[in-house]
Each structure stands twice: as C-alpha cells, then as structure tokens.
Design a protein around this motif. Structure first.
Motif, PDB file in Angstrom:
ATOM      1  N   LEU A   1     -46.443   7.670  40.966  1.00  0.00           N
ATOM      2  CA  LEU A   1     -46.718   7.257  39.592  1.00  0.00           C
ATOM      3  C   LEU A   1     -48.206   7.048  39.282  1.00  0.00           C
ATOM      4  CD1 LEU A   1     -45.175   6.529  36.999  1.00  0.00           C
ATOM      5  CD2 LEU A   1     -45.156   4.153  37.788  1.00  0.00           C
ATOM      6  N   GLY A   2     -48.896   6.331  40.158  1.00  0.00           N
ATOM      7  CA  GLY A   2     -50.306   6.020  39.905  1.00  0.00           C
ATOM      8  C   GLY A   2     -51.163   7.273  39.760  1.00  0.00           C
ATOM      9  N   LYS A   3     -50.809   8.293  40.491  1.00  0.00           N
ATOM     10  CA  LYS A   3     -51.612   9.530  40.494  1.00  0.00           C
ATOM     11  C   LYS A   3     -51.433  10.302  39.187  1.00  0.00           C
ATOM     12  CE  LYS A   3     -50.766   9.625  45.461  1.00  0.00           C
ATOM     13  NZ  LYS A   3     -50.387  10.393  46.662  1.00  0.00           N
ATOM     14  N   VAL A   4     -50.184  10.366  38.714  1.00  0.00           N
ATOM     15  CA  VAL A   4     -49.931  11.030  37.427  1.00  0.00           C
ATOM     16  C   VAL A   4     -50.656  10.272  36.324  1.00  0.00           C
ATOM     17  CG1 VAL A   4     -48.177  11.830  35.805  1.00  0.00           C
ATOM     18  CG2 VAL A   4     -47.633  11.684  38.243  1.00  0.00           C
ATOM     19  N   ALA A   5     -50.579   8.933  36.402  1.00  0.00           N
ATOM     20  CA  ALA A   5     -51.236   8.099  35.391  1.00  0.00           C
ATOM     21  C   ALA A   5     -52.724   8.436  35.309  1.00  0.00           C
ATOM     22  CB  ALA A   5     -51.051   6.618  35.738  1.00  0.00           C
ATOM     23  N   GLN A   6     -53.363   8.590  36.444  1.00  0.00           N
ATOM     24  CA  GLN A   6     -54.798   8.895  36.447  1.00  0.00           C
ATOM     25  C   GLN A   6     -55.082  10.258  35.815  1.00  0.00           C
ATOM     26  OE1 GLN A   6     -55.175   8.079  40.797  1.00  0.00           O
ATOM     27  NE2 GLN A   6     -57.064   7.058  40.177  1.00  0.00           N
ATOM     28  N   ALA A   7     -54.314  11.264  36.227  1.00  0.00           N
ATOM     29  CA  ALA A   7     -54.585  12.625  35.728  1.00  0.00           C
ATOM     30  C   ALA A   7     -54.459  12.676  34.205  1.00  0.00           C
ATOM     31  CB  ALA A   7     -53.640  13.627  36.379  1.00  0.00           C
ATOM     32  N   ILE A   8     -53.413  12.057  33.655  1.00  0.00           N
ATOM     33  CA  ILE A   8     -53.249  12.142  32.195  1.00  0.00           C
ATOM     34  C   ILE A   8     -54.252  11.238  31.469  1.00  0.00           C
ATOM     35  CG2 ILE A   8     -50.864  12.989  32.222  1.00  0.00           C
ATOM     36  CD1 ILE A   8     -49.819  10.257  31.791  1.00  0.00           C
ATOM     37  N   MET A   9     -54.549  10.074  32.032  1.00  0.00           N
ATOM     38  CA  MET A   9     -55.504   9.182  31.384  1.00  0.00           C
ATOM     39  C   MET A   9     -56.892   9.808  31.267  1.00  0.00           C
ATOM     40  SD  MET A   9     -56.632   6.572  29.931  1.00  0.00           S
ATOM     41  CE  MET A   9     -55.688   5.064  29.904  1.00  0.00           C
ATOM     42  N   HIS A  10     -57.308  10.535  32.294  1.00  0.00           N
ATOM     43  CA  HIS A  10     -58.660  11.115  32.274  1.00  0.00           C
ATOM     44  C   HIS A  10     -58.717  12.445  31.528  1.00  0.00           C
ATOM     45  CE1 HIS A  10     -60.501   7.975  34.628  1.00  0.00           C
ATOM     46  NE2 HIS A  10     -59.486   8.019  35.463  1.00  0.00           N
ATOM     47  N   GLY A  11     -57.592  12.843  30.950  1.00  0.00           N
ATOM     48  CA  GLY A  11     -57.639  13.974  30.026  1.00  0.00           C
ATOM     49  C   GLY A  11     -57.349  15.344  30.599  1.00  0.00           C
ATOM     50  N   ALA A  12     -56.763  15.392  31.807  1.00  0.00           N
ATOM     51  CA  ALA A  12     -56.381  16.702  32.340  1.00  0.00           C
ATOM     52  C   ALA A  12     -55.165  17.228  31.588  1.00  0.00           C
ATOM     53  CB  ALA A  12     -56.052  16.586  33.830  1.00  0.00           C
ATOM     54  N   LYS A  13     -55.044  18.544  31.517  1.00  0.00           N
ATOM     55  CA  LYS A  13     -53.831  19.168  30.996  1.00  0.00           C
ATOM     56  C   LYS A  13     -52.882  19.262  32.194  1.00  0.00           C
ATOM     57  CE  LYS A  13     -52.078  21.693  27.537  1.00  0.00           C
ATOM     58  NZ  LYS A  13     -51.933  20.980  26.270  1.00  0.00           N
ATOM     59  N   VAL A  14     -51.823  18.462  32.163  1.00  0.00           N
ATOM     60  CA  VAL A  14     -50.967  18.359  33.351  1.00  0.00           C
ATOM     61  C   VAL A  14     -49.663  19.130  33.154  1.00  0.00           C
ATOM     62  CG1 VAL A  14     -49.748  16.764  34.873  1.00  0.00           C
ATOM     63  CG2 VAL A  14     -51.964  16.113  33.925  1.00  0.00           C
ATOM     64  N   PHE A  15     -49.381  20.024  34.083  1.00  0.00           N
ATOM     65  CA  PHE A  15     -48.129  20.776  34.056  1.00  0.00           C
ATOM     66  C   PHE A  15     -47.228  20.282  35.173  1.00  0.00           C
ATOM     67  CE2 PHE A  15     -51.420  23.571  32.387  1.00  0.00           C
ATOM     68  CZ  PHE A  15     -50.855  23.999  31.193  1.00  0.00           C
ATOM     69  N   SER A  16     -45.974  20.054  34.830  1.00  0.00           N
ATOM     70  CA  SER A  16     -44.989  19.644  35.830  1.00  0.00           C
ATOM     71  C   SER A  16     -44.209  20.887  36.227  1.00  0.00           C
ATOM     72  CB  SER A  16     -44.073  18.591  35.196  1.00  0.00           C
ATOM     73  OG  SER A  16     -43.317  17.965  36.179  1.00  0.00           O
ATOM     74  N   LEU A  17     -44.466  21.368  37.421  1.00  0.00           N
ATOM     75  CA  LEU A  17     -43.977  22.688  37.827  1.00  0.00           C
ATOM     76  C   LEU A  17     -42.620  22.614  38.519  1.00  0.00           C
ATOM     77  CD1 LEU A  17     -45.718  25.677  38.626  1.00  0.00           C
ATOM     78  CD2 LEU A  17     -44.802  24.801  40.775  1.00  0.00           C
ATOM     79  N   LYS A  18     -41.740  23.497  38.124  1.00  0.00           N
ATOM     80  CA  LYS A  18     -40.418  23.547  38.777  1.00  0.00           C
ATOM     81  C   LYS A  18     -40.560  24.238  40.117  1.00  0.00           C
ATOM     82  CE  LYS A  18     -38.160  23.586  34.314  1.00  0.00           C
ATOM     83  NZ  LYS A  18     -37.655  24.440  33.238  1.00  0.00           N
ATOM     84  N   GLY A  19     -40.881  23.468  41.127  1.00  0.00           N
ATOM     85  CA  GLY A  19     -41.113  24.013  42.462  1.00  0.00           C
ATOM     86  C   GLY A  19     -41.819  22.957  43.280  1.00  0.00           C
ATOM     87  N   ASN A  20     -42.156  23.285  44.547  1.00  0.00           N
ATOM     88  CA  ASN A  20     -42.859  22.293  45.370  1.00  0.00           C
ATOM     89  C   ASN A  20     -44.369  22.568  45.345  1.00  0.00           C
ATOM     90  OD1 ASN A  20     -43.308  24.403  47.170  1.00  0.00           O
ATOM     91  ND2 ASN A  20     -41.614  23.828  48.508  1.00  0.00           N
ATOM     92  N   PHE A  21     -45.124  21.788  46.150  1.00  0.00           N
ATOM     93  CA  PHE A  21     -46.578  21.949  46.144  1.00  0.00           C
ATOM     94  C   PHE A  21     -46.993  23.376  46.501  1.00  0.00           C
ATOM     95  CE2 PHE A  21     -50.470  22.471  48.472  1.00  0.00           C
ATOM     96  CZ  PHE A  21     -51.398  21.986  47.572  1.00  0.00           C
ATOM     97  N   ASP A  22     -46.338  23.940  47.499  1.00  0.00           N
ATOM     98  CA  ASP A  22     -46.731  25.274  47.956  1.00  0.00           C
ATOM     99  C   ASP A  22     -46.552  26.313  46.841  1.00  0.00           C
ATOM    100  OD1 ASP A  22     -47.286  24.472  50.808  1.00  0.00           O
ATOM    101  OD2 ASP A  22     -45.172  23.946  50.711  1.00  0.00           O
TER     102      ASP A  22
END
Ligand SMILES: *Cc1c(COP(=O)(O)O)cnc(C)c1O
Ligand SMILES: [Zn+2]
Length: 407
Positions: free
Chosen positions: A160-181
């Motif tokens: 949670l904390g990491k998503v909060a940072q990315a959106i707060m600082h203004g990144a365009k965040v995509f939630s991808l249907k898949g894993n990190f790789d």
C-alpha cells in the motif's frame, strides 16, 4: 566530460555514452559502465566532502558540469546491532538501513543517477516496471526533474505505501494484469518504441548510484571492509552494484579485500539460489513466484549473470528463507534494535540467522546486513502479524486494570 565506456559484460561490445541502450545490441548481454581507473584521483574519493551518493562523484559517470537531480539520497545509518547479534549468535553485526532514503528504499541511490542521466540525454519521459519501490523512487525524481513518469505495477501485488507514493508524486500508474516479470517485458518494449527512458535495474546507470552503498560502508568502517555483506535479492541489481563498489575500491587500492557477497531470496522465488547451488551460469525462470516479501517476488531476475559472478568470485553464497523466517526476523529487528523494515529487507536478517545455524557463517565474521526498505512501505503486513490495538474506555481505572493484567 569524464572518461568511461558502456561495455557488454558478455561480448565486450562498446556503446557511445549518448546512446540509449539497455542491453547489448550485439549479443543481448548486460551492460556495465567502465572507468579508466588509472586516471582517477584517489584523494577525490577518500577525502571527498559532502554527503550521500553525489559525494562519490569521482566514481560516477558524469563530469563536474552536470547538475544532479538530487533529493539527499544515501548517507544512511550503519547501526551496530549487539542485541540482535547476541540473539543470532554472532559477535560483530551491523545493519545498513536503506529504508531511511528519501522515498524509503535504496532505489533512490540508483534513481538519482539514472534520472540525472535521462535529463542529460534529453529524454521526453521516464518509465519502469515495479514491485513498488522502484515506482515510488522514480516518481519522486521524475517530479523533481519535471519529467512525465509512467509506472507499471502487477495488479493486486504491491504494498500500500508504495502505491501511495507513486500516485502522490504524480506518476501515471498502470495496474497490469500480470506479474512483475510480465510488466518488465511490456515496459521494455514500450520504452523502445516511444523514446521513453527505462529506469529498471537493467539500466546500468542505476547500478552506478547503488554501488555507493559499498563506499559508505567502507568509509564508515574507516576504509576497511566487513567480512560479509548480506542482502535480499530480487532482480539482483543491488547485490551486483554493491559488489562493483567494493571491487572498484579494491582496484584503486583503497581497500584490500572484497566482502563475501551473500544473497537471500524467498523460498517461493529463488531462481538465483537454484542456479548458485546447481553451479549453473544461467537461471531457470520461475513462472509463479510467490512470497509475502513483495519487493523480491521476481521469477526472472534480469541481473542474474552479474549477481552470480558477484557471489562466486567473492566467496559468498546464495540462500533462501521462508515467509515465516522473514516475519520472525522482521519482528526481531524491530523489537531488539528499533529498526523497522519491510518484509523483503528482513530476508537479510533471516538469511544470516539460517546461515549461522547451518555453520556457513563463522561466529566472528564482521557482517553487514543491508535492510533495503522502510517498515511503513507495507503497513498491511504489519496488521496481519502484530497484535491489533486494544479498545478501551476513557476511564483510568479500566486502563489501569488492563495494564496491570498485562504485566
Ligand atoms: C528492489 C528491492 C529489493 C531487491 O533488489 P534487487 O536489486 O532487485 O535485487 C529488495 N528489497 C527492497 C525493499 C527493494 O525495494
Ligand atoms: Zn554483447
């Protein structure tokens, strides 16, 4: 401009400094930044003034004319941890707490260098795939550089904390249907087609910033080295970078040995541990990596070749730990030393404990564990493993009874 070259670690091909290239166009190998060490002024390193990553500018790939995109990254504490050492049964233990970087993880060291390079190259935007911390870090430096920032996160798998940072600082965040790789595969293609600068750890400039962990450890110990450095391994950029930092100090004659580089993975995501133990040069990717340590939930680590070299040539080792061992270590560190870390970071402590029990680590080895990210990154995990707050009436008699009962 400083003399250095961008060189393939596999075939030796070289690429110009102003070329946007992440892996070798000739053979697909990883790239490394190589300096002409004979031209480096030692005094500029051991007597450097200032603090943090840019203090070691003499060993970074920039001339003095470049103005860094910086937010006071690095200069993290190296704590001597006697109570934890005693609990684990070793004599000389230190913890380098990278959770105290500006965005709460060591990624800031790599990003300050990577984003500075991006700005110098004149890129139109920056992007990364991330298990969370890379995106939080890229978001803060992109904000500072006023660059558009695109982030791909595996859906439902980011603390949670990491998503909060990315959106707060203004990144365009995509939630991808898949894993990190999957996310990394997709973002690499996107960056190639859209002239956006990729800032995952496959980008060799990232590792140049992260190698300063080694410089700070050596400097704090009086330009001496510990016997061993232990850290969690996901994409394996950090262990490669820290090894490189120590190797450079040795090449320059500032230190005379390299610590045994010891990488810890989670039992549910351990392709590098497998390759290490089977004496293989290449890893076999894992399709469904799983662990509560989301920062190291990676099945196909891009820097595996560099990391295997780092561990093997320094006499180190790779080991895995279970989620239970990680949780136990996270609690130990928090309660014996007052150091709050996220689960992946606790893997270093869990790995130390296991390797001491196995007899792999000697009790008198001076050991530095790198704790890579801050506790507040993953508050949801804390709620799962700790006793929740106790509700109480605003009545001192009731409270007193409860306190006495608990004693
Ligand atoms: C990124 C990260 C790691 C893994 O580092 P690699 O360089 O990918 O091996 C470990 N812990 C935390 C907290 C991280 O953010
Ligand atoms: Zn090559």
């Amino acid at each position: 401009m400083k003399d250095y070259e961008v060189k393939c670690i596999r075939c030796g091909a070289r690429f110009p400094k102003d070329d946007i290239v992440y892996t070798c166009r000739n053979c697909g190998g990883l790239l490394d930044i190589k300096y002409d060490y004979s031209k480096l002024d030692l005094e500029r390193i051991v007597k450097a003034k200032g603090e943090g990553v840019w203090k070691y500018r003499a060993l970074l790939p920039f001339g003095d004319e470049i103005k860094p995109i910086a937010i006071n990254e690095g200069n993290t504490p190296l704590y001597r941890c006697d109570r934890l050492a005693q609990a684990i049964g070793i004599a000389d233990l230190w913890v380098k707490h990278e959770g105290l970087n500006p965005s709460g993880s060591f990624k800031d060291r790599g990003m300050t260098v990577g984003v500075t390079k991006g700005v110098d190259l004149g890129v139109k935007g920056v992007a990364c795939a991330s298990t969370g911390n890379t995106s939080a870090s890229l978001a803060i430096f992109a904000a500072k550089a006023r660059l558009p920032c695109y982030v791909l996160l595996p859906m439902g798998k980011v603390a949670l904390g990491k998503v909060a940072q990315a959106i707060m600082h203004g990144a365009k965040v995509f939630s991808l249907k898949g894993n990190f790789d999957d996310a990394l595969r997709v973002v690499r293609l996107l960056c190639e087609e859209e002239s956006i600068y990729l800032l995952n750890s496959v980008n060799p400039y990232r590792l140049e910033g992260q190698k300063t962990i080694a410089f700070e450890v050596a400097e704090k110990l009086g330009w001496a080295v510990p016997d061993r450095v232990i850290l969690p391994v996901g994409n394996a950029g950090n262990i490669s970078a820290i090894f490189k930092g120590f190797s450079e100090l040795k090449t320059l004659g500032i230190i005379n040995a390299i610590p045994r580089m010891t990488g810890i993975q989670a039992a549910g995501a351990k392709p590098i541990v497998n390759a290490f133990k089977e004496n293989k040069e290449e890893i076999t990717p894992e399709d469904n990596p799983e662990t509560i340590a989301s920062a190291i939930r990676i099945g196909n680590p891009v820097n595996a070749a560099k990391a295997l070299h780092a561990m093997r040539s320094s006499g180190g080792v790779a080991e895995s730990v279970t989620d239970e061992e990680i949780t136990e270590a996270q609690l130990l560190l928090a309660r014996l030393e007052g150091i709050g870390v996220e689960p992946a970071s606790a893997a270093s402590i869990a790995g130390l404990k296991k390797l001491v029990e196995m007899g792999e680590i000697e009790r008198d080895e001076r050991t530095v564990c790198v704790t890579t990210g801050h506790l507040l990154k993953d508050p949801e995990r804390v709620i799962q493993i700790c006793e929740p707050p106790i509700e109480v009436e605003a009545d001192v008699e009731v409270l007193r009874k409860m306190v006495r009962r608990g004693r």
